[in-house]
Write a protein that holds these residues in place. Structure first.
Motif, PDB file in Angstrom:
ATOM      1  N   ILE A 161       0.871  -1.180   0.000  1.00 30.75           N
ATOM      2  CA  ILE A 161       0.000   0.000   0.000  1.00 30.75           C
ATOM      3  C   ILE A 161       0.906   1.227   0.000  1.00 30.75           C
ATOM      4  N   SER A 162       0.657   2.128  -0.952  1.00 32.09           N
ATOM      5  CA  SER A 162       1.536   3.303  -1.060  1.00 32.09           C
ATOM      6  C   SER A 162       1.074   4.383  -0.083  1.00 32.09           C
ATOM      7  N   GLY A 163       1.925   5.385   0.100  1.00 35.99           N
ATOM      8  CA  GLY A 163       1.550   6.509   0.960  1.00 35.99           C
ATOM      9  C   GLY A 163       2.293   6.470   2.288  1.00 35.99           C
ATOM     10  N   ARG A 164       2.180   7.573   3.003  1.00 34.06           N
ATOM     11  CA  ARG A 164       2.883   7.688   4.274  1.00 34.06           C
ATOM     12  C   ARG A 164       2.155   6.872   5.348  1.00 34.06           C
ATOM     13  N   ARG A 165       2.897   6.655   6.416  1.00 34.55           N
ATOM     14  CA  ARG A 165       2.318   6.006   7.600  1.00 34.55           C
ATOM     15  C   ARG A 165       2.604   6.865   8.817  1.00 34.55           C
ATOM     16  N   VAL A 166       1.758   6.701   9.830  1.00 37.60           N
ATOM     17  CA  VAL A 166       1.940   7.459  11.079  1.00 37.60           C
ATOM     18  C   VAL A 166       1.999   6.466  12.238  1.00 37.60           C
ATOM     19  N   TRP A 167       2.849   6.761  13.214  1.00 36.99           N
ATOM     20  CA  TRP A 167       2.971   5.938  14.425  1.00 36.99           C
ATOM     21  C   TRP A 167       2.599   6.787  15.633  1.00 36.99           C
ATOM     22  N   LEU A 168       1.872   6.201  16.548  1.00 39.54           N
ATOM     23  CA  LEU A 168       1.383   6.909  17.732  1.00 39.54           C
ATOM     24  C   LEU A 168       2.256   6.571  18.941  1.00 39.54           C
ATOM     25  N   HIS A 169       2.639   7.612  19.710  1.00 39.86           N
ATOM     26  CA  HIS A 169       3.525   7.370  20.852  1.00 39.86           C
ATOM     27  C   HIS A 169       2.884   7.685  22.195  1.00 39.86           C
ATOM     28  N   GLY A 170       1.880   8.525  22.225  1.00 41.70           N
ATOM     29  CA  GLY A 170       1.296   8.876  23.513  1.00 41.70           C
ATOM     30  C   GLY A 170       0.567  10.197  23.420  1.00 41.70           C
ATOM     31  N   ARG A 171       0.357  10.829  24.549  1.00 40.38           N
ATOM     32  CA  ARG A 171      -0.398  12.071  24.611  1.00 40.38           C
ATOM     33  C   ARG A 171       0.497  13.214  25.073  1.00 40.38           C
ATOM     34  N   VAL A 172       0.156  14.410  24.614  1.00 37.87           N
ATOM     35  CA  VAL A 172       0.850  15.606  25.088  1.00 37.87           C
ATOM     36  C   VAL A 172       0.237  16.005  26.426  1.00 37.87           C
ATOM     37  N   GLY A 173       1.058  16.440  27.389  1.00 36.90           N
ATOM     38  CA  GLY A 173       0.504  16.969  28.639  1.00 36.90           C
ATOM     39  C   GLY A 173       0.140  15.868  29.613  1.00 36.90           C
ATOM     40  N   ASP A 174      -0.343  16.290  30.739  1.00 40.99           N
ATOM     41  CA  ASP A 174      -0.614  15.403  31.850  1.00 40.99           C
ATOM     42  C   ASP A 174      -2.084  14.962  31.846  1.00 40.99           C
ATOM     43  N   HIS A 175      -2.302  13.686  31.649  1.00 42.93           N
ATOM     44  CA  HIS A 175      -3.667  13.171  31.593  1.00 42.93           C
ATOM     45  C   HIS A 175      -3.898  12.131  32.657  1.00 42.93           C
ATOM     46  N   ILE A 176      -5.132  12.031  33.059  1.00 42.55           N
ATOM     47  CA  ILE A 176      -5.522  10.911  33.932  1.00 42.55           C
ATOM     48  C   ILE A 176      -6.305   9.950  33.051  1.00 42.55           C
ATOM     49  N   ASN A 177      -5.877   8.709  33.011  1.00 36.49           N
ATOM     50  CA  ASN A 177      -6.612   7.704  32.256  1.00 36.49           C
ATOM     51  C   ASN A 177      -7.712   7.150  33.169  1.00 36.49           C
ATOM     52  N   LEU A 178      -8.840   7.865  33.172  1.00 33.55           N
ATOM     53  CA  LEU A 178      -9.911   7.551  34.117  1.00 33.55           C
ATOM     54  C   LEU A 178     -10.390   6.113  33.947  1.00 33.55           C
ATOM     55  N   PHE A 179     -10.549   5.694  32.722  1.00 33.03           N
ATOM     56  CA  PHE A 179     -10.802   4.291  32.418  1.00 33.03           C
ATOM     57  C   PHE A 179     -10.457   4.115  30.950  1.00 33.03           C
ATOM     58  N   GLU A 180     -10.438   2.855  30.509  1.00 35.41           N
ATOM     59  CA  GLU A 180      -9.987   2.575  29.143  1.00 35.41           C
ATOM     60  C   GLU A 180     -10.810   3.383  28.145  1.00 35.41           C
ATOM     61  N   GLY A 181     -10.126   4.072  27.278  1.00 35.05           N
ATOM     62  CA  GLY A 181     -10.816   4.827  26.249  1.00 35.05           C
ATOM     63  C   GLY A 181     -11.189   6.231  26.667  1.00 35.05           C
ATOM     64  N   TYR A 182     -10.929   6.582  27.899  1.00 36.51           N
ATOM     65  CA  TYR A 182     -11.303   7.923  28.320  1.00 36.51           C
ATOM     66  C   TYR A 182     -10.243   8.497  29.244  1.00 36.51           C
ATOM     67  N   SER A 183      -9.547   9.506  28.743  1.00 36.40           N
ATOM     68  CA  SER A 183      -8.590  10.178  29.611  1.00 36.40           C
ATOM     69  C   SER A 183      -9.023  11.625  29.755  1.00 36.40           C
ATOM     70  N   ILE A 184      -8.670  12.206  30.847  1.00 32.62           N
ATOM     71  CA  ILE A 184      -9.046  13.590  31.086  1.00 32.62           C
ATOM     72  C   ILE A 184      -7.795  14.403  31.376  1.00 32.62           C
ATOM     73  N   HIS A 185      -7.744  15.583  30.770  1.00 33.92           N
ATOM     74  CA  HIS A 185      -6.604  16.466  30.957  1.00 33.92           C
ATOM     75  C   HIS A 185      -6.728  17.098  32.341  1.00 33.92           C
ATOM     76  N   LYS A 186      -5.734  16.861  33.192  1.00 32.02           N
ATOM     77  CA  LYS A 186      -5.825  17.297  34.587  1.00 32.02           C
ATOM     78  C   LYS A 186      -6.100  18.791  34.686  1.00 32.02           C
ATOM     79  N   GLU A 187      -5.295  19.556  33.975  1.00 34.66           N
ATOM     80  CA  GLU A 187      -5.423  21.018  34.095  1.00 34.66           C
ATOM     81  C   GLU A 187      -6.813  21.491  33.659  1.00 34.66           C
ATOM     82  N   SER A 188      -7.363  20.822  32.656  1.00 36.31           N
ATOM     83  CA  SER A 188      -8.697  21.215  32.179  1.00 36.31           C
ATOM     84  C   SER A 188      -9.753  20.952  33.230  1.00 36.31           C
TER      85      SER A 188
END
Lengths: 379, 410
Positions: free
Chosen positions: A284-311
């Motif tokens: 398959i042609s084209g670029r690919r992207v790899w995911l490494h994590g999140r910017v900033g400080d988050h609480i992973n409240l439960f799977e699939g849902y994280s909340i930005h602490k400062e927010s």
């Protein structure tokens, strides 16, 4: 998808649509005929959640579906789709099936809630557009019911969230499964290995946000393929300074072309990624992207849902006129979020609990099931 | 037999040819002898197992939903895209008859996958061009409060829901002294009680319209006169057979003229109906089907869950063979939530632990029906089992009795 038009034309088209958007149109005003894309401002989650949540469609000529997503700022986000948008997104998902090598006329068990959140319905529509037989099943059924459905339908593909697959793993085992398609949450390597071992099928992850689909893994599981006709990707430096080169990590910024009611342009996702144009062995042609994590400080409240602490702190401080708020999150047998406030009173405690519980429907369900406890204390 | 759409009926009969089910129960497929063809029933779905689907017509199937059956052998309901669109178009026309338009903003608070109700209603509303919020069911006060606030925030002016969910929302609105914005409420899945209908009208000036629908078919909808469900004979043929029951209804057979994958012809829904072909005050020329009871032993629980006393009893007798008598009590726990209390009387001379038997009976009842299992998981139904010793001998006829003591009888 605006196939055939140059990228520049498509981006300008998106900005022109975005200017009309009642919620974030002002941000793009004056940029429709930009000279350089760098002059176009970034869109962030705050722009989408800060305004009123009433329909953003000024003139509607066809049905509009409204889905919700919880967001990480403590306010729910509404993501509207026209029938045409759903068809466009479905075509992109059809391309996902090609990348994943899912056979035509596969029986696809879409084990995701088909209401409130869009991901379940969009996945179901996408597989239908690919010509597959879709079996949509919400996740609140009992294990024995899910087992009965699996035994009865013998699916070739299971499409679901990693936490849901984990929950129902023992009843999903079926000799007919060829592909397990995960989406909606971060897939950990340990989970991938566990699922592949238990189900005897390749686990291929799809990467997307509520604001737009990004890409999907091929059977080689090395990065997410994406189609630049559907999504344009940029990376910006996490500290906000300087360009980001190939293979360097930065914050992912997306512009999405298949969503007329949410013409997302230069949306800062908060995800840390790198991109490469090295060809994939899958062909398959084209670029690919790899995911490494999140910017900033988050609480992973439960799977699939994280909340930005400062927010969350900012939300509580503003809503209740508090002097100070601190958060502590612990995960033992169940998840415990402790919120320390000043000034404290029983009234404040009730108000804080109410605000936090109503951040998301998922939070209500987690509390009801006894899997999440919210404690409010004085400092 | 009167069909106002003979061409559609001919097409349907030709689809039935070659079906192992119809080949087994019919000797002829002659449209002239239509009213003498033996009725079909839910056994037809046993002939549409996944392996049968894969061997035949699988190129037309787009979606599979479920209805009833046990948890281990659920009943598959497959749809082609054609019949899905046809169903949505029909439902849309019926919604438009009561004033739903492309200006309406609607919340769909029905069960979604693997049930057909939510997706079917949503597809119909999309045909009309509404703004649609798929929100699912409510089975707790906290969720009711959250969604009520969303409904008001989003200026939703119509709901498509089941009466149990409406009860939760009404309760949340009254307790929190919150407004209730929707003025049009379309219900299905359960019988809408006069009490709930009146409460919505008196407290919130909201008009309720009940639909008559099942997984197998969408049949019709009430108008403002609320005297029966208007239906279109070009879409659904309804025949009444057999002697009348005590309130004058007769056993209903339906033929869904646009059904494809599973041709539903003279299908016994299990309901008793009367038909009214006289002009309606609302001005619609469509006839009306008036509901007049269901087959003996069929129970409708909160959440639109249908289960029969025979299903419950059979599962209990199988799991606890010492059972002589079964009493099934239905009570209201709270608005939108029912208690299914099953009391078993064991034969005399039984010596053993009741705890184990109770556990076995609970599990058997939970698994006797996919619908019931879902309702228990969602909290719409609470199950309790009680076991007593009795003096009844081990041999002899077993008894099954139903006692419905709910505040709202469905």
């Amino acid at each position: 998808m605006t196939v055939g038009k140059s990228l520049d034309e498509r981006l300008k088209g998106n900005v022109a649509l975005a200017v009309q958007h009642r919620v974030f149109g002002d941000l793009y005003n004056g940029h429709e005929h930009y000279q350089s894309l760098n002059d176009v401002p970034f869109l962030t989650e705050k722009h989408i959640t800060s305004a009123d949540l009433a329909s953003a469609a000024n003139e509607r000529q066809a049905a509009v579906f409204h889905f919700f997503t919880s967001g990480t700022t403590g306010r729910r986000k509404k993501i509207p789709y026209t029938v045409h948008d759903i068809a466009s997104v479905s075509q992109y998902l059809r391309w996902f099936c090609v990348v994943e090598r899912i056979k035509p006329r596969s029986r696809v068990l879409v084990l995701m809630d088909q209401y409130y959140w869009g991901i379940g319905q969009l996945t179901a529509y996408g597989h239908m557009a690919a010509g597959n037989i879709v079996i949509p099943v919400d996740t609140d059924l009992s294990k024995s019911s899910i087992q009965g459905i699996v035994e009865c339908t013998q699916p070739n593909v299971i499409s679901s969230l990693p936490s849901v697959i984990d929950k129902f793993l023992d009843v999903l085992k079926c000799h007919s499964i060829e592909v397990v398609e995960t989406t909606g949450e971060r897939l950990e390597q340990a989970q991938r290995e566990k699922f592949e071992s238990a189900l005897g099928a390749r686990v291929l992850d799809a990467y997307g946000l509520s604001e737009g689909l990004v890409g999907v893994e091929c059977p080689l599981q090395d990065g997410y393929h994406f189609d630049e006709e559907a999504v344009f990707i940029e990376l910006i430096a996490i500290d906000g300074v300087g360009p980001v080169g190939e293979q360097e990590t930065g914050e992912l910024v997306i512009s999405v072309f298949n969503h007329s009611l949410m013409p997302i342009t230069r949306y800062r996702t908060g995800d840390v990624c790198h991109v490469s144009s090295t060809p994939c062995q899958c062909g398959i042609s084209g670029r690919r992207v790899w995911l490494h994590g999140r910017v900033g400080d988050h609480i992973n409240l439960f799977e699939g849902y994280s909340i930005h602490k400062e927010s969350l702190i900012a939300l509580l401080t503003k809503e209740l006129d508090l002097e100070d708020v601190q958060l502590k999150f612990e995960r033992r047998e169940r998840r415990e979020l402790s919120i320390f406030v000043r000034p404290y009173s029983t009234l404040v405690e009730r108000a804080v609990s109410r605000i936090v519980e109503n951040i998301a429907l998922e939070v209500i369900e987690m509390i009801r099931q006894g899997e999440l406890v919210i404690r409010v204390k004085g400092m | 037999m009167v069909s106002s759409n003979p061409a559609a009926l001919e097409r349907l009969l030709s689809r039935a040819k070659g079906s192992p089910y119809y080949e087994r129960i019919w000797r002829t497929f002659d449209i002239q002898k239509f009213d003498r063809l033996p009725p079909s029933d839910e056994d037809i779905f046993k002939y549409y197992s996944m392996s049968a689907i894969n061997n035949d017509k699988s190129s037309e199937i787009a979606m599979i939903f479920f209805s009833g059956g046990t948890t281990h052998t659920p009943k598959l309901i497959p749809f082609s895209l054609n019949e899905w669109h046809a169903r949505a178009n029909y439902r849309a026309r019926m919604y438009q008859n009561i004033g739903v338009s492309n200006d309406t903003t609607v919340a769909v608070m029905l069960p979604f996958g693997p049930w057909v109700a939510g997706p079917s209603a949503q597809a119909a509303l999309a045909k009309i061009g509404c703004e649609i919020y798929p929100l699912g069911l409510v089975s707790s006060a906290a969720k009711a409060e959250h969604l009520l606030s969303l409904i008001n925030d989003q200026k939703i002016d119509a709901l498509v829901t089941i009466p149990s969910t409406l009860e939760f929302l009404l309760d949340a609105a009254v307790k929190s002294i919150a407004p209730f914005r929707p003025r049009t409420i379309i219900t299905s899945g359960e019988v809408l009680s006069p009490k709930l209908r009146n409460e919505m009208r008196e407290i919130f000036d909201a008009r309720c319209y009940s639909c008559y629908a099942s997984t197998e078919a969408f049949i019709g909808i009430e108008c403002d006169t609320q005297h029966g469900f208007h239906y279109d004979p070009q879409e659904v043929l309804i025949e009444l057979v057999g002697p009348p029951n005590r309130i004058g209804g007769r056993k209903a057979l339906i033929t869904v003229l646009r059904s494809e994958i599973v041709p539903l012809i003279r299908y016994a829904l299990g309901d008793y109906l009367c038909l009214d072909f006289t002009p309606c005050d609302c001005g619609l020329s469509l006839p009306r089907a008036i509901w007049a009871g269901r087959q003996k032993g069929e129970i409708e629980l909160a959440g639109g869950i249908n289960v029969s006393t025979s299903e419950i009893a059979a599962s209990v007798f199988n799991a606890v063979p010492q059972t002589r008598d079964v009493k099934i009590w239905l009570r209201t726990v709270s608005p939108g939530r029912d208690l299914l209390h099953v009391v078993l009387a064991l034969s005399s001379g039984f010596e053993g632990e009741f705890v184990d038997l109770r556990r076995a009976a609970m599990q058997a009842i939970q698994e006797c029906s996919l619908d019931l299992n879902d309702g228990l998981s969602q909290g719409q139904v609470v199950l309790d089992v009680e076991i007593h010793a009795s003096l009844a001998p081990a041999e002899g006829k077993r008894k099954v009795r139903l006692y419905d003591r709910r505040q709202v009888v469905r």
